[in-house]
Design a protein around this motif. Structure first.
Motif, short mmCIF file in Angstrom:
data_model
loop_
_atom_site.label_atom_id
_atom_site.label_comp_id
_atom_site.label_asym_id
_atom_site.label_seq_id
_atom_site.Cartn_x
_atom_site.Cartn_y
_atom_site.Cartn_z
N VAL A 158 0.81 -1.21 0.00
CA VAL A 158 0.00 0.00 0.00
C VAL A 158 0.85 1.27 0.00
N THR A 159 1.73 1.41 0.98
CA THR A 159 2.43 2.69 1.12
C THR A 159 3.38 2.99 -0.03
N PRO A 160 4.19 2.04 -0.51
CA PRO A 160 5.00 2.34 -1.69
C PRO A 160 4.16 2.77 -2.90
N LEU A 161 3.00 2.15 -3.08
CA LEU A 161 2.12 2.55 -4.18
C LEU A 161 1.67 4.00 -4.00
N LEU A 162 1.28 4.38 -2.81
CA LEU A 162 0.85 5.75 -2.55
C LEU A 162 1.99 6.74 -2.78
N VAL A 163 3.19 6.37 -2.37
CA VAL A 163 4.34 7.25 -2.58
C VAL A 163 4.59 7.46 -4.07
N ARG A 164 4.50 6.40 -4.85
CA ARG A 164 4.69 6.54 -6.30
C ARG A 164 3.60 7.42 -6.91
N ARG A 165 2.36 7.22 -6.48
CA ARG A 165 1.26 8.05 -7.00
C ARG A 165 1.39 9.50 -6.54
N ALA A 166 2.14 9.72 -5.47
CA ALA A 166 2.41 11.09 -5.01
C ALA A 166 3.50 11.75 -5.84
N GLY A 167 4.15 10.98 -6.69
CA GLY A 167 5.17 11.53 -7.57
C GLY A 167 6.59 11.44 -7.03
N PHE A 168 6.80 10.59 -6.03
CA PHE A 168 8.12 10.45 -5.44
C PHE A 168 8.67 9.05 -5.71
N ARG A 169 9.97 8.97 -5.78
CA ARG A 169 10.64 7.68 -5.92
C ARG A 169 10.69 7.03 -4.55
N THR A 170 10.33 5.76 -4.47
CA THR A 170 10.39 5.07 -3.19
C THR A 170 11.78 4.48 -2.98
N VAL A 171 12.24 4.55 -1.76
CA VAL A 171 13.52 3.95 -1.39
C VAL A 171 13.22 2.86 -0.36
N GLY A 172 13.46 1.61 -0.75
CA GLY A 172 13.16 0.47 0.12
C GLY A 172 14.23 0.27 1.17
N LEU A 173 14.34 1.22 2.08
CA LEU A 173 15.38 1.18 3.09
C LEU A 173 15.00 0.30 4.27
N LEU A 174 13.69 0.21 4.55
CA LEU A 174 13.20 -0.61 5.66
C LEU A 174 12.60 -1.91 5.14
N ALA A 175 12.73 -2.96 5.94
CA ALA A 175 12.15 -4.26 5.59
C ALA A 175 11.60 -4.90 6.87
#
Length: 222
Positions: free
Chosen positions: A121-138
């Motif tokens: 959910v959250t990475p999708l929202l970040v992309r739709r917000a126009g930002f590149r997601t950085v998968g720093l947390l797992a």
């Protein structure tokens, strides 16, 4: 896994075009989101102090139409709704006044939630917000569903539940971070994310969410 998530999102968006839909906010037929409910997603940014240093900036109150729309995205897989919600999230991220070189780090979905939904959910929202997601947390371990838990139980539930990807951390050592999640409730998840990042020597500048549960005393409008 990111590739499969992207495919799932695309399939869900395509199905939304051919299957009968109801407005996610008010159940009006043949509209994914009617004009009135879209207007209810116009941001009214608030901020809440997460700890001594970090403010959480939220675009919407998690109630009424915004809450219904977010639940439709998360529980019914209506990924097309991520676009208007992403626009609201963008406002929250920008209102944080984070430095221009800040990186946006989403709180990761649990493995169980990812399997159930087919997308994060959250990475999708970040992309739709126009930002590149950085998968720093797992995810570091399995957690229980947060729904129905009080503040202390939520904090215990998420304690030690996240880890930092070491290779990414080395690349971002000198960059400020904006942590992003979908909804702010007690702040337990964001606090855990901030603590995990700081323990790895990283700098958390701010946090942002699409929505926040209303609190009469400590939320301030900006």
């Amino acid at each position: 896994m990111p590739f499969l998530s992207t495919v799932s999102e695309s399939l869900a968006d395509a199905l939304a075009l051919i299957l009968p839909v109801e407005c996610a906010g008010c159940d009006t037929e043949d509209q994914a989101l009617c004009a009135g409910c879209r207007d209810a997603l116009v941001p009214r940014p608030t901020r809440r102090l997460l700890d001594e240093e970090v403010w959480v900036h939220s675009a919407l109150a998690f109630e009424g139409i915004p809450a219904r729309v977010i639940r439709c995205l998360k529980e019914e897989g209506r990924t097309g709704l991520a676009r208007p919600l992403g626009r609201a999230l963008r406002d929250a991220i920008l209102s944080s006044d984070a430095p221009g070189d800040a990186v946006v780090v989403p709180v990761p979905s649990s493995r169980r939630a990812l399997r159930r939904r087919g997308f994060a959910v959250t990475p999708l929202l970040v992309r739709r917000a126009g930002f590149r997601t950085v998968g720093l947390l797992a995810p570091a371990r399995v957690t229980a569903d947060q729904r129905g838990l009080d503040r202390d139980a939520r904090a215990r539930n998420v304690a030690g539940s996240l880890r930092v990807r070491a290779r990414s951390a080395e690349l971002l050592r000198d960059r400020p971070i904006v942590i992003v999640d979908d909804v702010l409730t007690t702040g337990a998840t964001l606090l855990e994310a901030a603590g995990t990042l700081r323990s790895a020597g990283l700098t958390v500048a701010a946090a942002a969410t699409v929505a926040a549960t209303p609190r009469r005393s400590s939320a301030t409008h900006r």
